[in-house]
Design a protein around this motif. Structure first.
Motif, PDB file in Angstrom:
ATOM      1  N   LEU A 136      -0.703  -2.062  -4.146  1.00 31.55           N
ATOM      2  CA  LEU A 136      -1.896  -2.742  -3.641  1.00 31.55           C
ATOM      3  C   LEU A 136      -3.117  -2.425  -4.498  1.00 31.55           C
ATOM      4  N   ASP A 137      -3.263  -1.168  -4.900  1.00 35.04           N
ATOM      5  CA  ASP A 137      -4.370  -0.798  -5.788  1.00 35.04           C
ATOM      6  C   ASP A 137      -4.298  -1.605  -7.083  1.00 35.04           C
ATOM      7  N   HIS A 138      -3.104  -1.658  -7.661  1.00 35.50           N
ATOM      8  CA  HIS A 138      -2.899  -2.394  -8.914  1.00 35.50           C
ATOM      9  C   HIS A 138      -3.212  -3.881  -8.750  1.00 35.50           C
ATOM     10  N   LEU A 139      -2.669  -4.497  -7.710  1.00 36.14           N
ATOM     11  CA  LEU A 139      -2.902  -5.919  -7.481  1.00 36.14           C
ATOM     12  C   LEU A 139      -4.391  -6.213  -7.328  1.00 36.14           C
ATOM     13  N   SER A 140      -5.087  -5.348  -6.629  1.00 33.02           N
ATOM     14  CA  SER A 140      -6.535  -5.524  -6.428  1.00 33.02           C
ATOM     15  C   SER A 140      -7.289  -5.409  -7.743  1.00 33.02           C
ATOM     16  N   ARG A 141      -6.892  -4.443  -8.575  1.00 37.72           N
ATOM     17  CA  ARG A 141      -7.571  -4.289  -9.869  1.00 37.72           C
ATOM     18  C   ARG A 141      -7.314  -5.489 -10.776  1.00 37.72           C
ATOM     19  N   VAL A 142      -6.096  -6.028 -10.753  1.00 34.58           N
ATOM     20  CA  VAL A 142      -5.791  -7.210 -11.559  1.00 34.58           C
ATOM     21  C   VAL A 142      -6.665  -8.381 -11.107  1.00 34.58           C
ATOM     22  N   ALA A 143      -6.759  -8.594  -9.813  1.00 38.62           N
ATOM     23  CA  ALA A 143      -7.605  -9.677  -9.296  1.00 38.62           C
ATOM     24  C   ALA A 143      -9.069  -9.450  -9.660  1.00 38.62           C
ATOM     25  N   ASP A 144      -9.521  -8.206  -9.584  1.00 39.83           N
ATOM     26  CA  ASP A 144     -10.908  -7.902  -9.955  1.00 39.83           C
ATOM     27  C   ASP A 144     -11.166  -8.217 -11.424  1.00 39.83           C
ATOM     28  N   ASP A 182      10.300  -9.591 -13.653  1.00 38.67           N
ATOM     29  CA  ASP A 182      11.362  -9.206 -14.578  1.00 38.67           C
ATOM     30  C   ASP A 182      11.237  -7.717 -14.950  1.00 38.67           C
ATOM     31  N   GLY A 183      10.038  -7.177 -14.881  1.00 37.05           N
ATOM     32  CA  GLY A 183       9.818  -5.776 -15.232  1.00 37.05           C
ATOM     33  C   GLY A 183       9.527  -4.860 -14.048  1.00 37.05           C
ATOM     34  N   PHE A 184       9.361  -5.422 -12.851  1.00 35.87           N
ATOM     35  CA  PHE A 184       9.056  -4.644 -11.639  1.00 35.87           C
ATOM     36  C   PHE A 184       9.837  -5.295 -10.500  1.00 35.87           C
ATOM     37  N   VAL A 185      11.020  -4.762 -10.218  1.00 34.55           N
ATOM     38  CA  VAL A 185      11.958  -5.457  -9.339  1.00 34.55           C
ATOM     39  C   VAL A 185      11.614  -5.393  -7.856  1.00 34.55           C
ATOM     40  N   THR A 186      10.763  -4.478  -7.451  1.00 32.87           N
ATOM     41  CA  THR A 186      10.402  -4.377  -6.039  1.00 32.87           C
ATOM     42  C   THR A 186       9.657  -5.633  -5.601  1.00 32.87           C
ATOM     43  N   ALA A 187      10.176  -6.296  -4.588  1.00 32.22           N
ATOM     44  CA  ALA A 187       9.577  -7.544  -4.106  1.00 32.22           C
ATOM     45  C   ALA A 187       9.028  -7.359  -2.693  1.00 32.22           C
ATOM     46  N   LEU A 188       7.975  -8.089  -2.398  1.00 35.28           N
ATOM     47  CA  LEU A 188       7.389  -8.089  -1.060  1.00 35.28           C
ATOM     48  C   LEU A 188       7.910  -9.248  -0.226  1.00 35.28           C
ATOM     49  N   ILE A 189       8.478 -10.243  -0.900  1.00 35.41           N
ATOM     50  CA  ILE A 189       8.923 -11.479  -0.267  1.00 35.41           C
ATOM     51  C   ILE A 189      10.015 -12.071  -1.148  1.00 35.41           C
ATOM     52  N   THR A 190      10.922 -12.831  -0.538  1.00 31.24           N
ATOM     53  CA  THR A 190      11.981 -13.474  -1.321  1.00 31.24           C
ATOM     54  C   THR A 190      11.573 -14.899  -1.671  1.00 31.24           C
ATOM     55  N   PRO A 191      12.190 -15.465  -2.684  1.00 29.62           N
ATOM     56  CA  PRO A 191      11.896 -16.861  -3.013  1.00 29.62           C
ATOM     57  C   PRO A 191      12.156 -17.820  -1.851  1.00 29.62           C
ATOM     58  N   ASP A 192      13.068 -17.476  -0.975  1.00 31.87           N
ATOM     59  CA  ASP A 192      13.323 -18.319   0.199  1.00 31.87           C
ATOM     60  C   ASP A 192      12.122 -18.364   1.142  1.00 31.87           C
ATOM     61  N   ASP A 201       0.812  -1.219   0.000  1.00 32.87           N
ATOM     62  CA  ASP A 201       0.000   0.000   0.000  1.00 32.87           C
ATOM     63  C   ASP A 201       0.845   1.269   0.000  1.00 32.87           C
ATOM     64  N   ALA A 202       2.157   1.126   0.108  1.00 29.95           N
ATOM     65  CA  ALA A 202       3.052   2.283   0.135  1.00 29.95           C
ATOM     66  C   ALA A 202       4.004   2.317  -1.063  1.00 29.95           C
ATOM     67  N   ILE A 203       3.911   1.350  -1.948  1.00 30.97           N
ATOM     68  CA  ILE A 203       4.784   1.286  -3.122  1.00 30.97           C
ATOM     69  C   ILE A 203       4.052   1.916  -4.298  1.00 30.97           C
ATOM     70  N   GLU A 204       4.660   2.933  -4.883  1.00 25.25           N
ATOM     71  CA  GLU A 204       4.032   3.615  -6.021  1.00 25.25           C
ATOM     72  C   GLU A 204       3.960   2.680  -7.223  1.00 25.25           C
ATOM     73  N   HIS A 205       2.848   2.811  -7.939  1.00 22.13           N
ATOM     74  CA  HIS A 205       2.612   1.995  -9.125  1.00 22.13           C
ATOM     75  C   HIS A 205       1.620   2.766  -9.988  1.00 22.13           C
ATOM     76  N   HIS A 211       0.509 -11.371  -7.667  1.00 22.47           N
ATOM     77  CA  HIS A 211       1.435 -11.682  -8.758  1.00 22.47           C
ATOM     78  C   HIS A 211       2.797 -10.996  -8.664  1.00 22.47           C
ATOM     79  N   ALA A 212       2.907  -9.904  -7.957  1.00 26.06           N
ATOM     80  CA  ALA A 212       4.188  -9.198  -7.856  1.00 26.06           C
ATOM     81  C   ALA A 212       4.895  -9.461  -6.528  1.00 26.06           C
ATOM     82  N   ALA A 213       4.464 -10.451  -5.786  1.00 24.83           N
ATOM     83  CA  ALA A 213       5.040 -10.709  -4.463  1.00 24.83           C
ATOM     84  C   ALA A 213       6.553 -10.911  -4.515  1.00 24.83           C
ATOM     85  N   TYR A 214       7.043 -11.592  -5.545  1.00 24.85           N
ATOM     86  CA  TYR A 214       8.488 -11.829  -5.693  1.00 24.85           C
ATOM     87  C   TYR A 214       9.145 -10.794  -6.588  1.00 24.85           C
ATOM     88  N   GLY A 215       8.426  -9.718  -6.914  1.00 22.48           N
ATOM     89  CA  GLY A 215       8.884  -8.822  -7.949  1.00 22.48           C
ATOM     90  C   GLY A 215       8.700  -9.529  -9.281  1.00 22.48           C
TER      91      GLY A 215
END
Length: 182
Positions: free
Chosen positions: A27-35, A59-69, A17-21, A53-57
């Motif tokens: 969060l706005d973007h993710l919600s709209r995609v799900a909708d 190839d085109g949006f490198v900011t990640a919310l979680i790592t693959p680990d 909710d604090a990452i610009e997109h 879909h962007a939780a791991y970042g």
């Protein structure tokens, strides 16, 4: 049953909710995609993957919310099927993948985290493509500069891959032609 509010809270706790997109926050973007995926009547696990879909970042949006680990954490939250698609979406190297989507041959994906490659089954290809279309339509609707540069090539790609898309997604692809201001 996956609790959408719990997933939204997890995304918020991770800072979405604090990452610009384009169009507001991630969060706005993710919600709209799900909708959008919901309006296409995609399976619940694909909608949930679209929401995350962007939780791991990507190839085109490198900011990640979680790592693959930390994959087990996301599996616990959204389930194996949805997390598998989130990882696929976030880990794929797009340039060699996108041209393959239009064909009818096996599709090979390269994992940007490990360098490994593997073939996708038809259900993964279709789900990946649905999430990609919903994502790109949303980005193009909310960023005029990107729309000028990418709306037409995306429309052409999605048209060529339309045999892998539901009719509702194919209809929404027309939105890209209306955005092409270039």
């Amino acid at each position: 049953m996956i609790d959408d509010n719990q997933v939204q809270q997890w995304l918020t706790d991770r800072g979405a909710d604090a990452i610009e997109h384009p169009g507001g926050t991630l969060l706005d973007h993710l919600s709209r995609v799900a909708d959008r995926l919901t309006t296409w009547a995609t399976p619940d696990h694909v909608v949930m993957a679209g929401l995350c879909h962007a939780a791991y970042g990507t190839d085109g949006f490198v900011t990640a919310l979680i790592t693959p680990d930390e994959r087990p954490q996301l599996v616990d939250l959204i389930g194996n099927q949805a997390e598998h698609l989130v990882y696929l979406y976030g880990s794929c190297v797009r340039n060699p993948l996108y041209p393959q989507l239009a064909g009818r041959e096996p599709v090979t994906v390269i994992d940007r985290f490990t360098g490994d490659s593997h073939c996708l089954d038809d259900s993964d290809i279709r789900a990946f493509l649905e999430i990609t279309v919903a994502n790109e339509i949303d980005v193009m609707l909310h960023n005029e500069e990107l729309a000028r540069q990418h709306a037409q090539p995306l429309y052409e790609l999605f048209s060529a891959a339309s045999h892998r898309l539901p009719a509702s997604a194919r209809r929404d692809c027309v939105l890209l032609t209306e955005l092409d201001r270039g």
